[in-house]
Design an enzyme around this catalytic site. Structure first.
Site, PDB file in Angstrom:
ATOM      1  N   GLU A  13       0.835  -1.210   0.000  1.00 28.30           N
ATOM      2  CA  GLU A  13       0.000   0.000   0.000  1.00 28.30           C
ATOM      3  C   GLU A  13       0.866   1.255   0.000  1.00 28.30           C
ATOM      4  OE1 GLU A  13      -3.389  -2.154   2.778  1.00 28.30           O
ATOM      5  OE2 GLU A  13      -1.850  -0.918   3.695  1.00 28.30           O
ATOM      6  N   GLY A  79     -12.015  -6.453   5.705  1.00 25.77           N
ATOM      7  CA  GLY A  79     -12.916  -7.569   5.397  1.00 25.77           C
ATOM      8  C   GLY A  79     -14.357  -7.126   5.603  1.00 25.77           C
ATOM      9  N   MET A 177      -7.371  -4.060  11.105  1.00 28.52           N
ATOM     10  CA  MET A 177      -6.482  -4.218  12.255  1.00 28.52           C
ATOM     11  C   MET A 177      -5.756  -2.951  12.728  1.00 28.52           C
ATOM     12  SD  MET A 177      -4.909  -7.925  11.099  1.00 28.52           S
ATOM     13  CE  MET A 177      -4.065  -8.201  12.639  1.00 28.52           C
ATOM     14  N   GLU A 178      -6.059  -1.804  12.158  1.00 31.98           N
ATOM     15  CA  GLU A 178      -5.297  -0.603  12.553  1.00 31.98           C
ATOM     16  C   GLU A 178      -6.138   0.636  12.861  1.00 31.98           C
ATOM     17  OE1 GLU A 178      -4.597  -2.057   9.458  1.00 31.98           O
ATOM     18  OE2 GLU A 178      -3.018  -3.370  10.216  1.00 31.98           O
ATOM     19  N   ASP A 201     -11.763  -8.722   1.129  1.00 36.15           N
ATOM     20  CA  ASP A 201     -12.208 -10.089   1.441  1.00 36.15           C
ATOM     21  C   ASP A 201     -13.443 -10.014   2.340  1.00 36.15           C
ATOM     22  OD1 ASP A 201      -9.826  -9.212   3.373  1.00 36.15           O
ATOM     23  OD2 ASP A 201     -11.194 -10.475   4.523  1.00 36.15           O
TER      24      ASP A 201
HETATM   25  N1  SAH Z   1      -0.040 -11.103   4.932  1.00 35.80           N
HETATM   26  C1  SAH Z   1       0.330 -10.356   6.125  1.00 35.80           C
HETATM   27  C2  SAH Z   1      -0.830 -10.167   7.075  1.00 35.80           C
HETATM   28  C3  SAH Z   1      -1.964  -9.306   6.514  1.00 35.80           C
HETATM   29  S1  SAH Z   1      -3.069  -8.949   7.809  1.00 35.80           S
HETATM   30  C4  SAH Z   1       1.422 -11.092   6.868  1.00 35.80           C
HETATM   31  O1  SAH Z   1       1.606 -12.286   6.645  1.00 35.80           O
HETATM   32  O2  SAH Z   1       2.129 -10.472   7.686  1.00 35.80           O
HETATM   33  C5  SAH Z   1      -4.331  -8.121   6.959  1.00 35.80           C
HETATM   34  C6  SAH Z   1      -4.183  -6.642   6.746  1.00 35.80           C
HETATM   35  O3  SAH Z   1      -5.277  -6.185   5.974  1.00 35.80           O
HETATM   36  C7  SAH Z   1      -4.236  -5.802   8.009  1.00 35.80           C
HETATM   37  O4  SAH Z   1      -3.429  -4.672   7.840  1.00 35.80           O
HETATM   38  C8  SAH Z   1      -5.726  -5.446   8.156  1.00 35.80           C
HETATM   39  O5  SAH Z   1      -5.917  -4.113   8.541  1.00 35.80           O
HETATM   40  C9  SAH Z   1      -6.334  -5.659   6.768  1.00 35.80           C
HETATM   41  N2  SAH Z   1      -7.445  -6.629   6.653  1.00 35.80           N
HETATM   42  C10 SAH Z   1      -8.012  -6.968   5.466  1.00 35.80           C
HETATM   43  N3  SAH Z   1      -8.961  -7.909   5.650  1.00 35.80           N
HETATM   44  C11 SAH Z   1      -9.021  -8.171   6.973  1.00 35.80           C
HETATM   45  C12 SAH Z   1      -9.787  -9.083   7.752  1.00 35.80           C
HETATM   46  N4  SAH Z   1     -10.666  -9.930   7.206  1.00 35.80           N
HETATM   47  N5  SAH Z   1      -9.592  -9.093   9.099  1.00 35.80           N
HETATM   48  C13 SAH Z   1      -8.684  -8.256   9.654  1.00 35.80           C
HETATM   49  N6  SAH Z   1      -7.901  -7.400   8.957  1.00 35.80           N
HETATM   50  C14 SAH Z   1      -8.056  -7.354   7.619  1.00 35.80           C
END
Ligand code: SAH
Length: 232
Positions: A13, A79, A177-178, A201
């Protein structure tokens, strides 16, 4: 002249936004890279905070402490947990809540933070500006824009049952998550902010696959959107 703070969670991003910046210089503080430059001739400071609420909170505070920021925009993915919200849609976070914050043992409502409250609101004027920016974007776009509540927690939500509970309990339309952490710091420091999330998602037990597939498009969209927003 205004100076906009932009916080992205992930490298993908952040890179897309950096690509639309000009006159870039970099200042490193506690291993965080702050890219100082311009988008459409407007001063910006861009930073990748990393995943989760702790990373988001620390980065927001360091950004505020070290740069004269007028307002903060937090972009990223999320999500969908409402039937009305689909992958590719954009959600403007009017209200933010931490759905894993739990003082119910003391009779508090789920998500309630002592001396702060349950919901934290984005700046109203910035929400309006975001809506205008969305309208100004290509009219033929294939996604909808929603204004609503976003719920944050330190977990990638894959469980439909949890998603339904968060929808019912907080009226939230997406999870990530932020953003509620960025919101909390901005509220404590009295800095206007707005949250923009692109739906990657929807929790279904297997949504990490959709997330990986959609991350690139979502990152590009956030950059296009920011280009429009800074002009308003
Ligand atoms: N692939 C990364 C983890 C991604 S976590 C790793 O392995 O380190 C997902 C990120 O996208 C987070 O920054 C969160 O804010 C966002 N996000 C998108 N869909 C989400 C969901 N279903 N639940 C929680 N966070 C989600």
């Amino acid at each position: 002249m205004k100076n906009i703070g932009i916080i992205a969670a992930m490298n993908e991003e952040m890179q897309e936004i950096k690509n639309i910046m000009t006159d870039i210089s970099c200042k490193e503080i506690y291993n965080l890279k702050f890219y100082i430059g311009k988008i459409e001739n407007i001063n910006c400071v861009l930073v990748e905070c990393g995943i989760g609420k702790v990373n988001a909170a620390r980065t927001t505070q360091i950004l505020i402490d070290n740069f004269k920021i007028d307002f903060i925009v937090n972009i990223g993915t999320a999500g969908a947990i409402s039937d009305k919200v689909n992958i590719k849609d954009v959600v403007i976070g009017q209200k933010l809540v931490q759905y894993d914050f739990d003082l119910t043992a003391f009779g508090r409502e789920k998500g309630y933070i002592t001396d702060i409250g349950k919901f934290i609101e984005s700046d109203k004027k910035l929400v309006e500006k975001c809506l205008i920016a969305m309208e100004n974007l290509d009219k033929n776009n294939d996604f909808n824009v929603h204004v609503g509540t976003i719920a944050s927690a330190d977990q990638f939500c894959t469980d439909r049952k949890i998603a339904n509970e968060v929808y019912k309990e907080f009226g939230a339309i997406c999870v990530e998550m932020e953003s509620a952490a960025v919101a909390q710091i901005c509220k404590l420091d009295n800095i206007p902010f707005v949250i923009i999330r692109s739906i990657s998602d929807s929790p279904n037990g297997n949504n990490s696959i959709d997330f990986d597939e959609y991350l690139k498009i979502a990152s590009k969209r956030a950059a296009i959107f920011l280009k429009e927003l800074v002009k308003i």
